[in-house]
Motif scaffolding. Structure first.
Motif, PDB file in Angstrom:
ATOM      1  N   SER A  15       0.825  -1.208   0.000  1.00  0.00           N
ATOM      2  CA  SER A  15       0.000   0.000   0.000  1.00  0.00           C
ATOM      3  C   SER A  15       0.859   1.258   0.000  1.00  0.00           C
ATOM      4  N   HIS A  39       0.401  -3.276  -5.991  1.00  0.00           N
ATOM      5  CA  HIS A  39      -0.221  -2.098  -5.380  1.00  0.00           C
ATOM      6  C   HIS A  39      -1.626  -1.931  -5.941  1.00  0.00           C
ATOM      7  N   HIS A  41      -4.700   0.488  -6.391  1.00  0.00           N
ATOM      8  CA  HIS A  41      -5.116   1.891  -6.408  1.00  0.00           C
ATOM      9  C   HIS A  41      -6.637   1.905  -6.290  1.00  0.00           C
ATOM     10  N   HIS A  42      -7.128   2.283  -5.092  1.00  0.00           N
ATOM     11  CA  HIS A  42      -8.565   2.200  -4.833  1.00  0.00           C
ATOM     12  C   HIS A  42      -9.354   3.339  -5.473  1.00  0.00           C
ATOM     13  N   GLY A  43      -8.694   4.469  -5.695  1.00  0.00           N
ATOM     14  CA  GLY A  43      -9.403   5.610  -6.264  1.00  0.00           C
ATOM     15  C   GLY A  43     -10.417   6.235  -5.332  1.00  0.00           C
ATOM     16  N   ALA A  48      -4.455   8.960  -3.207  1.00  0.00           N
ATOM     17  CA  ALA A  48      -4.184   7.654  -3.821  1.00  0.00           C
ATOM     18  C   ALA A  48      -3.055   7.721  -4.843  1.00  0.00           C
ATOM     19  N   ASP A  49      -2.992   8.800  -5.636  1.00  0.00           N
ATOM     20  CA  ASP A  49      -1.923   8.925  -6.625  1.00  0.00           C
ATOM     21  C   ASP A  49      -0.558   9.039  -5.953  1.00  0.00           C
ATOM     22  N   GLU A  52       0.640   5.617  -4.951  1.00  0.00           N
ATOM     23  CA  GLU A  52       1.174   4.881  -6.092  1.00  0.00           C
ATOM     24  C   GLU A  52       2.579   5.345  -6.439  1.00  0.00           C
ATOM     25  N   VAL A  68       0.508  -2.500 -10.695  1.00  0.00           N
ATOM     26  CA  VAL A  68      -0.505  -1.605 -10.124  1.00  0.00           C
ATOM     27  C   VAL A  68      -1.868  -2.002 -10.677  1.00  0.00           C
ATOM     28  N   ARG A  70      -5.753  -0.912 -10.730  1.00  0.00           N
ATOM     29  CA  ARG A  70      -6.716   0.157 -10.436  1.00  0.00           C
ATOM     30  C   ARG A  70      -8.113  -0.464 -10.354  1.00  0.00           C
TER      31      ARG A  70
END
Length: 312
Positions: A15, A39, A41-43, A48-49, A52, A68, A70
């Motif tokens: 994470s 990783h 990326h839950h958005g 969140a960015d 990442e 990654v 998304r």
């Protein structure tokens, strides 16, 4: 971590927080060239960015391949946001494992929950009145989808993880939602864990033992339920169910509903169902009880379950 010996290659859920950063760093040091990171990326938040980008920079420095994923982790109405995010995260991990080619197939996935997370999970289960399956909290090892899953930090306190990272000179990112006390888990972390630490300094170890005892009890109950379901049939026959004690009826019905219909009755729903089973002594006795999103009904000599939303 010293006893952690997974099948390689190994993937680590990353994470960017302290716990997963420490786990990836330790694994990359121990098995160079045999570790990769995933990783998700839950958005769900503006940061969140940044998470990442931190993960990408860390993996470049460690020379660890990074995937990654998304995802859309928004929760449905009435669903826990934490539960929705967790389920979406596991699906993303499994998708990466399934997509790995034979030459670089992922045999194991390591997750970074530690001893404090285990205590929080156990206290959450207690607050909800969970049975032994809930009190078993999080397993250290299990298998699903042909992949072995591990939580090698479950006996390590959160403060030890961060102290080790600082000693390594490694930074991490802080999830701003971890301090939001609107979430029950965060209130437990901020208010209860310090009080437990002051009153019972060994609480992490003793709680872990209790969770282990509950896990053994849950395994035995599951084995008994499988035997009783083989005896009563699936769907179960009412007459054969009535030959079991009330406790065994409850156990086998929970198992049947979970395994056959992916639903779990509340304590009140299960109690009503058991009462109706006891009263079911005539052919005309009707059973129609709400359980989860559907209903347990009598169908001739047997019980059945249906979801009216699916039938429409």
């Amino acid at each position: 971590m010293a006893a952690f010996s997974p099948a390689l290659p190994l993937a680590v859920g990353l994470s960017g927080g302290a716990d997963s950063t420490a786990l990836l760093l330790a694994c990359a040091q121990k098995w160079p060239g045999q570790v990769q990171a995933i990783h998700v990326h839950h958005g769900l938040q503006a940061a969140a960015d940044d998470f990442e980008q931190h993960c990408r920079a860390l993996c470049r420095r460690l020379q660890v391949p990074l995937t990654v994923q998304r995802i859309d982790a928004r929760h449905a109405s009435g669903e826990s946001p934490e539960d929705a995010a967790r389920r979406a995260r596991y699906k993303a991990f499994e998708a990466v494992a399934l997509a790995s080619n034979a030459q670089n197939a992922i045999h194991s996935i390591a997750l970074a929950q530690h001893a404090d997370d285990q205590v929080e999970t156990l206290l959450l289960a207690l607050s909800r009145g969970a049975g032994v399956a809930g009190l078993a909290a999080m397993p250290a090892d299990w298998e699903r989808g042909g992949v072995r899953w591990h939580r090698p930090l479950l006996r390590v306190a959160g403060v030890q993880v961060r102290d080790w990272l600082r000693a390594q000179g490694q930074d991490w990112v802080e999830d701003p939602t971890n301090t939001d006390e609107r979430f029950t888990r965060n209130r437990i972390r901020a208010q209860l864990l310090p009080a437990l630490d002051a009153a019972f300094p060994a609480f992490r170890d003793t709680f872990a033992r209790s969770a282990s005892h509950a896990a053994q009890a849950a395994e035995l109950l599951d084995e008994l339920a499988q035997q009783d379901l083989a005896l009563t049939g699936s769907p179960p026959e009412i007459r054969l169910l009535q030959g079991l004690s009330r406790a065994r009826q409850a156990n086998v019905l929970r198992h049947w509903l979970r395994v056959a219909h992916a639903t779990t009755p509340s304590a009140a729903q299960l109690g009503e169902l058991l009462d109706q089973l006891a009263a079911c002594t005539t052919r005309g006795h009707r059973i129609h009880i709400k359980v989860g999103r559907g209903f347990v009904v009598r169908s001739g000599p047997r019980l059945d379950w249906y979801n009216p939303e699916v039938l429409v």
